[in-house]
Each structure stands twice: as structure tokens, then as C-alpha cells.
Enzyme design. Structure first.
Site, PDB file in Angstrom:
ATOM      1  N   ASN A 114       0.812  -1.230   0.000  1.00  0.00           N
ATOM      2  CA  ASN A 114       0.000   0.000   0.000  1.00  0.00           C
ATOM      3  C   ASN A 114       0.841   1.273   0.000  1.00  0.00           C
ATOM      4  O   ASN A 114       0.398   2.318   0.454  1.00  0.00           O
ATOM      5  CB  ASN A 114      -0.961   0.034   1.200  1.00  0.00           C
ATOM      6  N   ARG A 115       2.063   1.171  -0.452  1.00  0.00           N
ATOM      7  CA  ARG A 115       2.978   2.319  -0.533  1.00  0.00           C
ATOM      8  C   ARG A 115       3.307   2.922   0.847  1.00  0.00           C
ATOM      9  O   ARG A 115       3.802   4.029   0.940  1.00  0.00           O
ATOM     10  CB  ARG A 115       2.434   3.424  -1.450  1.00  0.00           C
TER      11      ARG A 115
END
Ligand SMILES: Cc1cc2nc3c(=O)[nH]c(=O)nc-3n(C[C@H](O)[C@H](O)[C@H](O)COP(=O)(O)O)c2cc1C
Length: 216
Positions: free
Chosen positions: A193-194
Site C-alpha cells: 500500500n505504498r
């Protein structure tokens, strides 16, 4: 051919590895060694490859891959031609950045610091351990200079292979090592999810490494 629309959609998730303030070691060199051992276990090509960035006289950045050849006395060592473009840039601005990217483990290490030539003894010792073909290519290549064609390199190479058969080769003065003295080292671990982990070490004026987490 990949169009830009497709390119923009090239992405991946990074997996379960993580980094945190408590499990990273106090000294970034020790931490580097832990990560380096782990990447060696992956048995993939070029684990020692690092991007070396320099700046030229105009302040224009430049970068290229070189190989890490040692970690000694809290410095990172690489070898090159002392008359190459990078060497000229270093003599004008003796500061560099190094960047390791290990995609197999979604890891990046960024290093910034000053740089100095290694001692002649260090360069001699490393040169003496290189395969003879690498020694000869260091002798024949005027790195970063214009050459007329590939043939002239190969002819010179073949001549020297004959000349030095069974003889030892002395390191040419224009070839040797550089030691990078880090002032900052950042470890980046890609996460899903970065929401990546970044642990940054900064050397304070008394030489103590301070550690903090940076936003991804
Ligand atoms: C995987 C890889 C490893 C390399 N290792 C070195 C190295 O250790 N030393 C070196 O001088 N050049 C190395 N090179 C070549 C450099 O990237 C570069 O072409 C050369 O040093 C000239 O750079 P300069 O003109 O900016 O000085 C390597 C290139 C690659 C792709």
C-alpha cells in the site's frame, strides 16, 4: 512496444518485510552488513552494484553503476580510473551519493558523504588480486575519453596479453580506489500500500549516529 499508458500501470506490492526503529542496529554499517548478507543469500546477479552520483563543475549531477569492493574503517570502497569523468568530478567536488537497489527484497540503501582516494597500498593490493584480463583492460582503457573504434582497444589488449603472459602487472598510477565516508545512510524497505519503511541515520558533529524514521 509498451505504450506510456501501459507503463504507468506497471506496479507491484512489496510483501511482508519490514524495518523498524527497535530492530535496526545502532550502527548503520552493522545494519548494512545484515542487509548485505541477506541479499547475498538471494544469489542474484550484481548484489554489489551501486549507483554512484557525482556533480560536475556546473553543478550538473551525473551517475553511473560501480561495484562495491569493500567496507573498511566505516567507508565504502570502489575502484575506477583516476582520469575518468567521475574522477575529475570528484576532484572538483569531493562529495558523492551511493544508491543500492535490491529489487528481490524491495530494498534501497542511500548513502551521502565525502570521498577520498584509498591509500596506494589498498589500491595495489586490490589490483594484484584482479584477474589478469581485468588488469590489462585497466591498462588499455582511457576511461571516459573518446576513442576511434573498438579495434584499437582490442589490439592493445591482445598485445598486452602476450607481453604480460606469466608476468605480474603493476597497478597503473591512473587506476585505483575511492573510499566514501558516509554522513547519512538511509534504509528503505518497500511495504504494501505504498506505506514503506524508511530508517535514516545521520552522523552528528561528535561522530555519533542518530536514527530516525522518515515518512515514505
Ligand atoms: C554492473 C556494472 C558495474 C560496473 N562497475 C564499475 C566499476 O566498478 N568501476 C568503474 O570504473 N566502472 C564500472 N562500471 C562502468 C561505469 O558505469 C561507467 O561506465 C564508467 O565507470 C565510466 O564512468 P564515467 O565516465 O562517469 O567516469 C560498471 C558498469 C556496470 C553496468
Amino acid at each position: 512496444m509498451t505504450d506510456l499508458h501501459t507503463l504507468a500501470n506497471v506496479r507491484r506490492e512489496y510483501g511482508n518485510l519490514y524495518l523498524d526503529e527497535t530492530t535496526t542496529l545502532k550502527n548503520p554499517f552493522q545494519q548494512f552488513k545484515v542487509w548485505f548478507e541477506e541479499i547475498l543469500e538471494q544469489k542474484k546477479d550484481d548484489p554489489t552494484a551501486m549507483i554512484l552520483s557525482t556533480v560536475d563543475k556546473k553543478g550538473l549531477p551525473d551517475s553511473r553503476v560501480v561495484l562495491l569492493k569493500g567496507i573498511e574503517n566505516q567507508t565504502f570502497i570502489f575502484y575506477t580510473n583516476y582520469e575518468s569523468a567521475k574522477a575529475i568530478q570528484i576532484s572538483n567536488t569531493p562529495y558523492v551519493a551511493l544508491n543500492f537497489y535490491w529489487p528481490q527484497m524491495a530494498r534501497q540503501v542511500r548513502i551521502r558523504g565525502s570521498v577520498k582516494k584509498t591509500t596506494k597500498l589498498q589500491s595495489d593490493t586490490y589490483f594484484a588480486n584482479r584477474p589478469i584480463t581485468s588488469q590489462i583492460s585497466a591498462l588499455v582503457s582511457p576511461q571516459s575519453k573518446k576513442i576511434e573504434n573498438r579495434n584499437c582497444l582490442e589490439e592493445e589488449f591482445n598485445k598486452l596479453i602476450e607481453k604480460y603472459a606469466q608476468k605480474s602487472i603493476t597497478r597503473p598510477e591512473n587506476w585505483g580506489g575511492y573510499s566514501v565516508y558516509p554522513e547519512e545512510i538511509e534504509f528503505w524497505q518497500g511495504r504494501d500500500n505504498r506505506l514503506h519503511d524508511r530508517i535514516h541515520y545521520l552522523k552528528d558533529h561528535s561522530g555519533i549516529w542518530l536514527k530516525r524514521r522518515l515518512a515514505p
